[in-house]
Scaffold this active site. Structure first.
Site, short mmCIF file in Angstrom:
data_model
loop_
_atom_site.label_atom_id
_atom_site.label_comp_id
_atom_site.label_asym_id
_atom_site.label_seq_id
_atom_site.Cartn_x
_atom_site.Cartn_y
_atom_site.Cartn_z
N TYR A 327 0.69 -1.09 -0.10
CA TYR A 327 -0.24 0.16 0.17
C TYR A 327 0.73 1.38 0.17
O TYR A 327 1.70 1.08 1.16
CB TYR A 327 -0.66 0.04 1.16
CG TYR A 327 -1.87 1.21 1.15
CD1 TYR A 327 -2.58 0.74 -0.03
CD2 TYR A 327 -1.96 2.26 1.62
CE1 TYR A 327 -4.03 2.02 -0.18
CE2 TYR A 327 -2.63 3.23 2.33
CZ TYR A 327 -3.95 3.22 1.07
OH TYR A 327 -4.99 4.66 1.30
N CYS A 746 -57.04 39.88 -19.92
CA CYS A 746 -55.15 41.19 -19.65
C CYS A 746 -55.62 42.11 -20.58
O CYS A 746 -54.90 43.40 -21.05
CB CYS A 746 -54.13 40.49 -20.46
SG CYS A 746 -54.45 39.93 -22.29
N CYS A 769 -57.00 34.87 -25.93
CA CYS A 769 -56.38 36.40 -26.09
C CYS A 769 -55.52 36.63 -27.85
O CYS A 769 -55.08 35.66 -28.42
CB CYS A 769 -55.17 36.51 -25.16
SG CYS A 769 -55.02 38.07 -24.94
#
Length: 870
Positions: A327, A746, A769
DNA sequence: GCAAGGTC
């Protein structure tokens, strides 16, 4: 018995499986591409068992702040010191986790084979948690090993231990602190400096608890170099030729910074020219063999091998997982007595490069030179098997490790050193020679240099005439302890290159360090980080509690933060000076406030506070502070104030409905009123608002109510009724049905008219709309438009995209009186309750059986409200 | 958009 083994990475899993199975493991695919399953039979506790060895890829989880803390603009950075943290599985690891869960369900024992270091223990804890959640009956064990060899792996298997929870907790504490400290300071630095310096707009000025002290270290060197004033000095060398050998004698005084003084002495030496040997000594000298190899030492040797420290560790890691070396992360430079070094030396005998040397060691006896350090976890880095087959950089690193190993087991190099001192005109000069008698470890370790340097024969008290003397002028050189490429590399690494938005200005780095120094905030000091490291060790030893350490560290950094925040102007001035810019703007700087102070509501999607902001065009925006993860926001007309959230609507984006009103006096009185609106995406909100604001309504409201009502007050009813009562709007526009002009809510002209071609409303006509579909996508059923009215009135026409079943359009307001009102969702409305208190006290209303709240007062259209179904 | 530590 079925045993599940989990390693830290696929490579390790593969090799451990190979060792445990004598190479017979079958390799199968699992849900995660990089993490294979290795299946084999082996013994466990004296019984034959089925093994599956698989792996993770490092950490699976990461600490994160909850969504309501993610917005930079609405979270005070210091809130991050105390904010809750969540640990989440990172995106890349979802499949890795799935793999573990799947396997856990069919196994009864879990053996954790993560690397035996701090992070490995923590990764092991993550593995344990995931697996136990999938199968709470698992028996969890930990394998301890320092190398992936047959013996080590089998020894680990025979000596399984419990997971070390304390080590895992120490890592956890580090993770938490790194995030809290990094995030809070990064935000403070970035927000402030972006405000102050135009060149830093959109740039990240990151701060890391490890990174910043390193920056401090580099800046310190940088300054030493920048501030360095070269100085001239003078020295004298004496040369002497004897037997064809030229020997240089150096001045014991080394050098003088006064030319006149040095020149005077030189003159005397030249004039005299006579030297007398005043000291002649020959003594044995040895060059000691190196210590066993530890990680730091390995990294230091990287440059010598033409690699970076990072590269060499990467390669060492690879050599470890493939079983060539032990290691590679160790702080030990003593070989433990229990470790039998003989087989490892024997393995090296087969290597043509240093096999003979290995044999010699075995003949002479193994005698390691030992250092004094041990981390009590891993032995020094050493080779495990012969590696002459390796190629490229791996071969280079392996060769170094093998040679180093053999070198520290062999013997010191021996020689004789001769020192000869002369006196010339009362000044002393000396030369040294070396005769190597035994090269010892140098035979196998060419990385150390110790060369013969012969000195001619001199006699004590002998006198001779020197060949010549040299007067040398020189200058002192800057303390370049870090080479320039090092420095640039380090700076680059520190000021992170991974993001385009990151600054890479050296002057900013220097400025930051100077600014904290100026305020006496010791952030650039390595002691701060090493204090944390010591605390982590104490957590591991059980001397300190994880939470106590976190608290103490957070408090220390919070103090530093406060000091910086209180002195931002000074902080900025120091940085401006360093960057060589006059501060280019004096825009006032304000740190984000605590959203709780300003919140008008909680976001229904993420629970973050929602705040009202005025944006430059004058619009008022209600937005979620969970931005950018959560983008819930919407515009209110000037002065709009959200007063309560009623409920979430069911549209796909998870929009929600608010009840809000206008501040009296802050807006034209005709806007006073109250209605519910969906604050989902911008479009939907705009539609909602437009429907609600109509001058005609307002005028009528005012007439009815007798003046502007005080906010959430008596004027409300008007809002609800405006659709019905609106008869004489001055609006006119193209389109319209039956000759009458129809307006959208609106206030723009509504277009006539399309007929529904399919669905439950087949053959019904509707208006849309004229803005449709870009801005306003509301529409209105033609048969619900009041004759001559402004059309889509304040009634909350459902957004076009709602998919509510419209099987029963339901009666309009007139039906309310009939007592058989149907909700749009098709259910019969509950009729009828009278409001007991509040501004609507005494008014009767309907409820949808699906909802727990007021749907609509009986005087208005129930159907429209139900378009926002729960 | 923040860190540092694993890893592919």
């Amino acid at each position: 018995m079925r045993i599940l083994c989990v390693a830290e990475k696929n490579d390790a899993a593969k090799n451990i499986a190979a060792q445990l199975s004598n190479g017979s493991a079958r390799n199968e695919a699992g849900p995660s591409k990089y993490n294979r399953l290795y299946k084999f039979y082996s013994m466990f506790e004296g019984h034959q068992a089925d093994f599956v060895m698989t792996s993770v890829s490092g950490h699976m989880q990461n600490y994160e702040f909850p969504i309501q803390y993610k917005s930079w603009s609405s979270t005070p950075p210091d809130a991050l010191f105390d904010a809750p943290l969540v640990k989440n599985v990172t995106k890349d690891m979802v499949k890795v986790k799935q793999n573990l869960e799947q396997q856990s369900r069919t196994h009864s024992v879990l053996i954790i084979w993560t690397d035996c270091d701090r992070e490995g223990e923590n990764i092991g804890a993550e593995v344990r948690d995931v697996c136990l959640r999938a199968n709470r009956n698992l028996r969890v064990l930990r394998a301890r090993f320092s190398e992936i060899t047959q013996t080590a792996v089998r020894r680990a298997m025979a000596n399984l231990v419990p997971l070390n929870v304390l080590i895992a907790e120490a890592v956890d504490a580090r993770q938490e602190l790194d995030l809290r400290i990094g995030a809070s300071f990064t935000r403070l630095q970035s927000l402030f400096l972006q405000n102050r310096f135009p060149t830093l707009v959109d740039r990240l000025v990151s701060f890391g608890s490890c990174q910043f002290p390193t920056l401090g270290f580099v800046v310190e060197r940088w300054r030493a170099i920048a501030e360095f004033q070269p100085e001239k000095f003078w020295k004298i060398e004496v040369h002497h030729n004897r037997g064809g050998m030229n020997t240089i004698f150096t001045w014991s005084c080394v050098r003088l910074f006064s030319e006149r003084a040095a020149a005077a002495i030189f003159e005397e030496i030249e004039e005299s020219g006579r030297a007398k040997v005043t000291h002649l000594e020959s003594k044995p000298k040895s060059k000691w063999r190196p210590f066993p190899l530890e990680t730091v030492e390995l990294e230091k040797k990287a440059r010598m091998l033409g690699l970076t420290a990072k590269d060499i560790m990467k390669i060492a890691e690879k050599l470890y997982t493939t079983g060539f070396i032990s290691y590679p992360r160790t702080e030990t430079n003593i070989f433990p007595k229990s470790l039998d070094l003989k087989p490892m030396v024997e393995a090296q005998q087969r290597d043509p490069r240093f096999g003979a040397f290995a044999t010699e060691i075995l003949q002479n006896g193994i005698d390691p030179r030992n250092g004094r350090k041990t981390d009590e976890a891993h032995p020094p880095i050493h080779p495990l098997k012969e590696g002459s087959g390796l190629v490229g950089a791996e071969a280079k690193v392996y060769e170094f490790i093998a040679r180093r190993f053999l070198a520290c087991l062999s013997r010191d190099a021996q020689g004789f050193e001769t020192t000869c001192k002369l006196e010339i005109a009362e000044e002393e000069f000396s030369a040294k020679g070396l005769l190597i008698s035994d090269r010892g470890y140098l035979e196998v370790y060419p990385y150390d240099k110790w060369s013969d340097k012969t000195l001619p024969q001199y006699q004590f008290n002998e006198e001779f005439t020197i060949t010549n003397a040299e007067f040398i002028e020189s200058t002192t050189t800057a303390p370049l302890l870090l080479s320039e490429p090092d420095l640039i590399g380090l700076m680059d690494k520190i000021l992170k290159t991974h993001s385009r938005k990151t600054i890479r200005t050296v002057s900013l780095g220097i400025g930051l360090v100077s600014a904290y120094e100026d305020l006496s905030i010791p952030l650039a000091n390595h002691l701060l980080r090493s204090g944390l490291e010591r605390d982590l060790v104490k957590i591991e030893n059980g001397e300190k509690q994880r939470d106590a350490v976190v608290r103490a560290q957070v408090n220390a950094y919070r103090e530093a933060y406060k000091k910086a925040e209180e002195n931002l102007n000074r902080f900025g001035a120091v940085i401006a000076q360093s960057m060589g810019v006059a501060r280019q703007n004096d825009r006032p700087f304000e740190l984000p406030r605590n959203p709780a102070d300003d919140a008008v509501a909680r976001c229904p999607r993420c629970q973050s506070p929602m705040v009202v902001k005025t944006i430059p065009n004058g619009s008022v925006c209600v937005s979620c502070t969970g931005y950018p993860e959560c983008r819930t926001s919407g515009f209110l007309p000037n002065g709009g104030r959200m007063i309560a959230r009623l409920r979430a609507c069911n549209c796909s984006a998870g929009f929600y409905v608010v009840r809000w009103s206008f501040e009296p006096g802050s807006v034209p009185s005709h806007m006073t009123g109250e209605y519910e609106g969906c604050l989902g995406c911008d479009e939907t909100l705009k539609e909602v608002i437009r429907i609600s604001i109509r001058e005609g309504d307002a005028a009528r409201n005012n007439r009815r109510g007798g003046g502007p009502p005080p906010g959430p007050g008596p004027g409300r009813g008007g809002g609800n009724q405006r659709g019905k009562k609106r008869k004489s709007d001055h609006d006119s526009g193209p389109g319209g049905s039956g000759g009458a002009a129809v307006n959208c809510g609106c206030n723009k002209p509504a277009k006539k008219l399309t007929t529904r071609k399919d669905g439950p409303n087949k053959d019904r006509d509707f208006y849309v709309c004229s803005d449709f579909p870009k801005v306003c996508n509301y529409f209105q059923w033609a048969d619900e438009v009041q004759p001559g009215s402004g059309g889509a009135d304040g009634s909350r026409n459902p957004p076009k995209k709602t998919n509510n079943p419209r099987n029963n359009p339901g009666p309009s307001s007139s039906a309310a009186a009939a007592g058989n009102v149907q909700c749009e969702c098709g259910k019969n409305a509950l009729s009828l309750t009278v409001r007991k208190d509040g501004p609507n006290q005494g008014r009767p209303f309907f409820k949808c059986p699906d909802s727990g709240f007021i749907r609509k007062y009986s005087g208005s259209i129930l159907k429209a409200i139900c378009s926002f179904k729960i």
